[in-house]
Write an enzyme that holds these catalytic residues in place. Structure first.
Site, PDB file in Angstrom:
ATOM      1  N   HIS A 157       0.816  -1.224   0.000  1.00 21.79           N
ATOM      2  CA  HIS A 157       0.000   0.000   0.000  1.00 21.79           C
ATOM      3  C   HIS A 157       0.846   1.268   0.000  1.00 21.79           C
ATOM      4  CE1 HIS A 157      -4.077  -1.723   0.658  1.00 21.79           C
ATOM      5  NE2 HIS A 157      -3.334  -2.772   0.960  1.00 21.79           N
ATOM      6  N   ASP A 365       3.451   9.334  -0.859  1.00 21.10           N
ATOM      7  CA  ASP A 365       2.246   8.610  -0.448  1.00 21.10           C
ATOM      8  C   ASP A 365       1.992   7.488  -1.450  1.00 21.10           C
ATOM      9  OD1 ASP A 365      -0.068   8.089   1.043  1.00 21.10           O
ATOM     10  OD2 ASP A 365      -0.629  10.206   1.123  1.00 21.10           O
TER      11      ASP A 365
HETATM   12  P1  ADQ Z   1      -3.103   6.148   4.807  1.00 16.70           P
HETATM   13  O1  ADQ Z   1      -1.711   6.591   4.983  1.00 16.70           O
HETATM   14  O2  ADQ Z   1      -3.913   5.986   6.043  1.00 16.70           O
HETATM   15  O3  ADQ Z   1      -3.213   4.804   3.959  1.00 16.70           O
HETATM   16  P2  ADQ Z   1      -5.000   7.536   2.916  1.00 16.70           P
HETATM   17  O4  ADQ Z   1      -5.012   6.775   1.668  1.00 16.70           O
HETATM   18  O5  ADQ Z   1      -5.068   8.999   2.734  1.00 16.70           O
HETATM   19  O6  ADQ Z   1      -3.752   7.284   3.834  1.00 16.70           O
HETATM   20  O7  ADQ Z   1      -6.254   7.076   3.742  1.00 16.70           O
HETATM   21  C1  ADQ Z   1      -6.645   7.744   4.877  1.00 16.70           C
HETATM   22  C2  ADQ Z   1      -8.071   7.311   5.228  1.00 16.70           C
HETATM   23  O8  ADQ Z   1      -8.326   7.703   6.557  1.00 16.70           O
HETATM   24  C3  ADQ Z   1      -9.096   7.997   4.341  1.00 16.70           C
HETATM   25  O9  ADQ Z   1     -10.125   7.099   4.066  1.00 16.70           O
HETATM   26  C4  ADQ Z   1      -9.574   9.149   5.210  1.00 16.70           C
HETATM   27  O10 ADQ Z   1     -10.909   9.495   5.016  1.00 16.70           O
HETATM   28  C5  ADQ Z   1      -9.399   8.597   6.603  1.00 16.70           C
HETATM   29  N1  ADQ Z   1      -9.090   9.697   7.521  1.00 16.70           N
HETATM   30  C6  ADQ Z   1      -8.007  10.488   7.529  1.00 16.70           C
HETATM   31  N2  ADQ Z   1      -8.113  11.412   8.508  1.00 16.70           N
HETATM   32  C7  ADQ Z   1      -9.290  11.193   9.104  1.00 16.70           C
HETATM   33  C8  ADQ Z   1      -9.985  11.809  10.173  1.00 16.70           C
HETATM   34  N3  ADQ Z   1      -9.490  12.863  10.825  1.00 16.70           N
HETATM   35  N4  ADQ Z   1     -11.167  11.297  10.538  1.00 16.70           N
HETATM   36  C9  ADQ Z   1     -11.676  10.250   9.882  1.00 16.70           C
HETATM   37  N5  ADQ Z   1     -11.088   9.628   8.870  1.00 16.70           N
HETATM   38  C10 ADQ Z   1      -9.907  10.102   8.481  1.00 16.70           C
HETATM   39  C11 ADQ Z   1      -2.276   3.888   3.356  1.00 16.70           C
HETATM   40  C12 ADQ Z   1      -1.246   4.527   2.412  1.00 16.70           C
HETATM   41  C13 ADQ Z   1      -1.941   5.334   1.336  1.00 16.70           C
HETATM   42  C14 ADQ Z   1      -2.945   4.460   0.578  1.00 16.70           C
HETATM   43  C15 ADQ Z   1      -3.835   3.712   1.540  1.00 16.70           C
HETATM   44  C16 ADQ Z   1      -4.690   2.684   0.836  1.00 16.70           C
HETATM   45  O11 ADQ Z   1      -0.344   5.345   3.142  1.00 16.70           O
HETATM   46  O12 ADQ Z   1      -1.004   5.876   0.410  1.00 16.70           O
HETATM   47  O13 ADQ Z   1      -3.750   5.268  -0.246  1.00 16.70           O
HETATM   48  O14 ADQ Z   1      -3.083   3.027   2.544  1.00 16.70           O
HETATM   49  O15 ADQ Z   1      -3.913   1.836   0.061  1.00 16.70           O
END
Ligand code: ADQ
Length: 466
Positions: A157, A365
């Site tokens: 991921h 990311d």
């Molecule tokens: P993350 O690093 O967690 O995931 P991301 O893909 O942005 O990053 O996902 C974050 C998730 O958490 C989103 O669904 C978002 O809505 C939720 N989120 C963030 N802040 C929040 C908050 N304050 N309250 C509620 N929900 C919140 C890892 C990798 C990424 C990759 C994903 C999936 O780092 O690059 O996209 O896995 O593969």
């Protein structure tokens, strides 16, 4: 075809889509398993004083969920240690933050072996196993040692680092050798897949065929890019429920005629929050007319608080926010609203919709699902503008966003200004293209593409023959 067995560090059974759970991985997997009568295996999230290997099995929402507990020492060395102090920073280009200790890699190996001990007896001959993320890179090797011959795929991921960067990790070859026990290696982007291939040919003296079969250590693994998608339908439904609408209206009323610029992230140094605040400050410095007309809402949920680097970044962000607010605030305007709590998904959808600019500027990311959620939550008649880092995996697909270099303050500042001034017709045209692509490449398409590649891959057949 047999069952699909999904393995990830944490297991979050499919349930209430509006729950406040944080983590793109969990959201995507819940969606992927909903229609499969699959098994989801991983750590329970609980610790016990002494490892027993005891498996807990439950049936939740059509999915069999099997979990094991870990010891506190496992948690320190495997999860907080090798996974989050060694691999996470290194794979996000922060060699300076990457800490290597022998006990970490021992703990990492031990937990992967424990996972294999508990998982191997559950696997039936026709099952396919799909392992997720950097916590579990050696799992296939451990399963093979226990006689498992099934097809096993791995999906990373997070980004795969450049070859010379990975070479700074002690015993990097062992880590990569373990990957060759998978039949299929999936990455988020072409960029990551080709960085892996570069390592194979440059560092290992291996080879890669034009159809992306990597050979090294006398073994073969199929390589591919499988960009993760959003569960668009569920997210759209959440974006239209009562909570989302109420949150949108509440936000809208509190705007006071001002334009909202929005950031939503786990509080992590890879997300580029400090650089983002400084770019926003640059916009306020260069464009005085913006003052009191805009504000930045940054929602940053604390994560991995046991790791020092996360406490450091939190303290730095508190300081930068305080300084910028101190310098620019007036009696009825604060330039940055900085919130550290987690939101429900539907609440978040309402907030996304009220924002003129979605500011998604990670320094590195794997994909970044926030960028996709922001687009999916917009009003088709009057959508906001996505400003997106070129170093988020999502930038390979979301070319209609305003793509920026997050290390270039002026460039990000100018993109904010351009987004705020963008004519409605251009906003609609860009959004429509982004949205059509989100639907085409949603989480179901991602799952189907990976599972299909795993099922049709022939590397496993060679293994059986050889
Ligand atoms: P993350 O690093 O967690 O995931 P991301 O893909 O942005 O990053 O996902 C974050 C998730 O958490 C989103 O669904 C978002 O809505 C939720 N989120 C963030 N802040 C929040 C908050 N304050 N309250 C509620 N929900 C919140 C890892 C990798 C990424 C990759 C994903 C999936 O780092 O690059 O996209 O896995 O593969």
């Amino acid at each position: 075809m047999g069952r699909l067995i999904v393995v990830s560090n944490r297991v979050q059974p499919p349930g209430d889509a509006s729950s406040g759970a944080v983590g793109g991985l969990a959201m995507a997997l819940a969606a992927a398993l909903r229609e499969h009568s699959g098994v989801w295996f991983g750590w329970s999230g609980q610790t016990i004083e002494e490892h027993t290997g005891q498996l807990s099995v439950q049936r939740i929402g059509g999915v069999t969920v099997a979990t094991i507990d870990l010891e506190p020492q496992d948690l320190d060395e495997y999860y907080n240690g090798y996974a989050n102090k060694t691999l996470w920073p290194l794979f996000h280009y922060r060699v300076d933050l990457s800490v290597y200790e022998r006990s970490f890699s021992e703990g990492y190996g031990r937990v992967n072996a424990r996972f294999a001990d508990a998982l191997a007896p559950l696997i039936q001959p026709d099952d396919m196993v799909w392992v997720h993320d950097y916590h579990l890179m050696p799992l296939a090797q451990e399963l093979r040692r226990r006689g498992v011959k099934n097809r096993i795929g791995f999906f990373l991921h997070i980004p795969w680092p450049a070859r010379r960067l990975l070479a700074t990790l002690p015993n990097h070859r062992d880590l990569v050798e373990a990957l060759f026990d998978y039949d299929l290696l999936g990455f988020q982007t072409e960029d990551s897949a080709s960085a892996f291939e570069d390592y194979v040919t440059g560092e290992l003296d291996g080879s890669v065929t034009p159809d992306r079969r990597a050979h090294a250590f006398g073994r073969t693994a199929q390589v591919g890019a499988f960009p993760i998608g959003l569960d668009v339908e569920t997210f759209e439904a959440a974006a239209h429920d009562e909570v989302a609408v109420a949150e949108y209206e509440r936000m809208h009323a509190s705007l006071n005629g001002r334009a909202m610029i929005l950031g939503v992230d786990r509080l992590d140094y890879s997300k580029g929050l400090e650089e983002r605040f400084l770019a926003y400050e640059q916009a306020l410095l260069d464009h005085e007319e913006l003052r009191e007309k805009v504000f930045l809402l940054q929602i940053a949920t604390p994560s991995r608080e046991e790791v020092d680097a996360y406490q450091d970044i939190r303290a730095r962000l508190d300081a930068v926010t305080g300084r910028i607010n101190g310098a620019f605030a007036t009696v009825d305007w604060v330039p940055i609203r900085y919130v550290n709590r987690a939101y429900r998904r539907d609440e978040l959808a309402g907030v996304y919709r009220a924002a003129k600019i979605g500011l998604v500027t990670p320094l590195r990311d794997g994909m970044n699902l926030v960028a996709k959620e922001y687009v999916a939550a917009q009003d088709p008649e009057d959508p906001g503008v996505l400003v997106l880092s070129q170093f988020a995996g999502a930038s390979e697909q979301m070319t209609q966003a305003l793509i920026v270099n997050p290390f270039n303050r002026e460039e990000v500042a100018e993109a904010i200004v351009r987004g705020l001034a963008m004519p409605k017709s251009e906003r609609i045209a860009r959004w429509a293209e982004l949205m059509a692509d989100l639907r085409r490449t949603d989480v179901t398409a991602w799952r189907d593409a990976f599972v299909k590649a795993l099922a049709s891959d022939t590397a496993g057949t060679e293994r059986l023959a050889g």
